[in-house]
Design a protein around this motif. Structure first.
Motif, PDB file in Angstrom:
ATOM      1  N   GLY A   1     -22.169  16.914 -24.326  1.00  0.00           N
ATOM      2  CA  GLY A   1     -22.778  16.550 -22.668  1.00  0.00           C
ATOM      3  C   GLY A   1     -22.458  15.804 -21.956  1.00  0.00           C
ATOM      4  O   GLY A   1     -22.409  16.060 -20.926  1.00  0.00           O
TER       5      GLY A   1
ATOM      6  N   ASN B   1     -23.346  25.615 -21.284  1.00  0.00           N
ATOM      7  CA  ASN B   1     -23.599  25.466 -19.895  1.00  0.00           C
ATOM      8  C   ASN B   1     -22.201  24.032 -19.823  1.00  0.00           C
ATOM      9  O   ASN B   1     -21.916  23.041 -19.141  1.00  0.00           O
ATOM     10  N   LEU B   2     -21.288  23.977 -21.024  1.00  0.00           N
ATOM     11  CA  LEU B   2     -20.632  23.071 -20.649  1.00  0.00           C
ATOM     12  C   LEU B   2     -18.734  23.705 -21.305  1.00  0.00           C
ATOM     13  O   LEU B   2     -17.852  22.482 -21.414  1.00  0.00           O
ATOM     14  N   TYR B   3     -19.038  24.655 -21.734  1.00  0.00           N
ATOM     15  CA  TYR B   3     -18.022  25.668 -21.759  1.00  0.00           C
ATOM     16  C   TYR B   3     -16.013  24.948 -20.476  1.00  0.00           C
ATOM     17  O   TYR B   3     -15.405  25.190 -20.883  1.00  0.00           O
ATOM     18  N   HIS B   4     -16.595  24.933 -18.912  1.00  0.00           N
ATOM     19  CA  HIS B   4     -16.099  24.500 -18.353  1.00  0.00           C
ATOM     20  C   HIS B   4     -15.224  23.341 -18.347  1.00  0.00           C
ATOM     21  O   HIS B   4     -14.275  22.576 -18.207  1.00  0.00           O
TER      22      HIS B   4
ATOM     23  N   LYS C   1     -20.132  28.237 -24.467  1.00  0.00           N
ATOM     24  CA  LYS C   1     -20.528  28.699 -22.622  1.00  0.00           C
ATOM     25  C   LYS C   1     -21.767  28.479 -22.463  1.00  0.00           C
ATOM     26  O   LYS C   1     -22.560  28.599 -21.219  1.00  0.00           O
ATOM     27  N   GLU C   2     -23.146  28.839 -23.621  1.00  0.00           N
ATOM     28  CA  GLU C   2     -24.461  28.599 -23.537  1.00  0.00           C
ATOM     29  C   GLU C   2     -24.707  28.227 -23.499  1.00  0.00           C
ATOM     30  O   GLU C   2     -26.228  27.650 -23.155  1.00  0.00           O
TER      31      GLU C   2
END
Length: 276
Positions: free
Chosen positions: A98, A127-130, A124-125
């Motif tokens: 991250g 909060n790194l998917y973007h 996704k969970e």
């Protein structure tokens, strides 16, 4: 019907040479025991009465060759397989990744894509998917079609859901897919960062640099010389301080790269140490 004992070692060698000379697929350093087992299985399933008949069909029917390659290279996979491994990724590896502005992950030998989708859910969970890209590659084009479709059998969801929970998942797993009779379609958003393409670990070169490479339960089918070749490919593709994840029966410990990697606890995850 061909009895399993009829396929002789020298016939296996002929077949490996034929497939390489005609089509460029190199199985010469695959584990002979595994290759022979799969040849016997193909002969039984496709009801060849002799080895000569199998060889003739492979040499003269390009469509059959496609099926043959699928059977030889197929790897059994499932979502969040070995949940303890995914828990480790979730709790320890992803927080490290991250810190990067862009996270590039390579799932090598991804088969029908379950591991790649599992990674998408983890990211996704966290909060790194973007800010990630997941590359899923396999030698076998038809399994990649399944991965692209995102459609999987409904009966597998119970196991996948249990695996997900054991991996530390806190959401309702069924929120990630839409059920349709006996199959489910995974949410299209899980494909947004997923790049699927054919790649042959035996003959193709590095195509990007990654912070995490996952290749689990593929190298067990390779002889040591071929494993070394693939490890070298991974090393060339992995950034300093990046992570390499292998299957439960695979190890870097006896490879030429052992000194350049540090094993993470009891896991089959290795961290590339910083080269000064």
């Amino acid at each position: 019907m061909l009895e399993p004992s009829i396929v002789k070692d020298e016939e296996i060698e002929f077949l490996i040479k034929d497939v390489y000379d005609l089509y460029g697929y190199d199985f010469s350093l695959y584990s002979r025991a595994s290759f022979k087992r799969r040849i016997n299985r193909i002969c039984l399933i496709d009801r060849f009465t002799s080895f000569a008949e199998l060889r003739y069909t492979i040499m003269n029917d390009p469509d059959y060759l496609k099926h043959f390659i699928e059977e030889i290279t197929v790897n059994v996979t499932e979502m969040f397989r070995d949940p303890h491994f995914f828990k480790k990724l979730r709790e320890e590896i992803l927080p490290q990744l991250g810190t990067y502005p862009l996270i590039r992950i390579w799932v090598a030998g991804c088969s029908t894509g379950e591991e790649a989708y599992s990674m998408a859910i983890l990211l996704k969970e966290a909060n790194l998917y973007h800010k990630c890209l997941i590359y899923g590659t396999d030698i076998n084009p038809s399994v990649l079609e399944t991965a692209r479709s995102g459609v999987f059998p409904m009966h597998q969801m119970k196991v996948y859901s249990e695996n997900y929970i054991l991996s530390g998942g806190k959401e309702d797993f069924s929120d990630y897919y839409t059920a349709n009779y006996d199959s489910v379609r995974f949410d299209k958003s899980l494909q947004e960062k997923l790049i699927l393409s054919t790649h042959n670990l035996v003959s193709d070169s590095s195509f990007n640099s990654f912070q995490l490479i996952i290749c689990r339960n593929v190298l067990i089918y390779f002889e040591k010389a071929l494993q070394e070749r693939v490890f070298t490919l991974f090393d060339a593709s992995l950034e300093n301080l990046g992570y390499l994840a292998l299957g439960s029966k695979e190890t870097l410990r006896f490879s030429n790269l052992d000194k350049s990697y540090h094993q993470i606890e009891d896991q089959k995850i290795w961290k590339k140490v910083d080269h000064q």
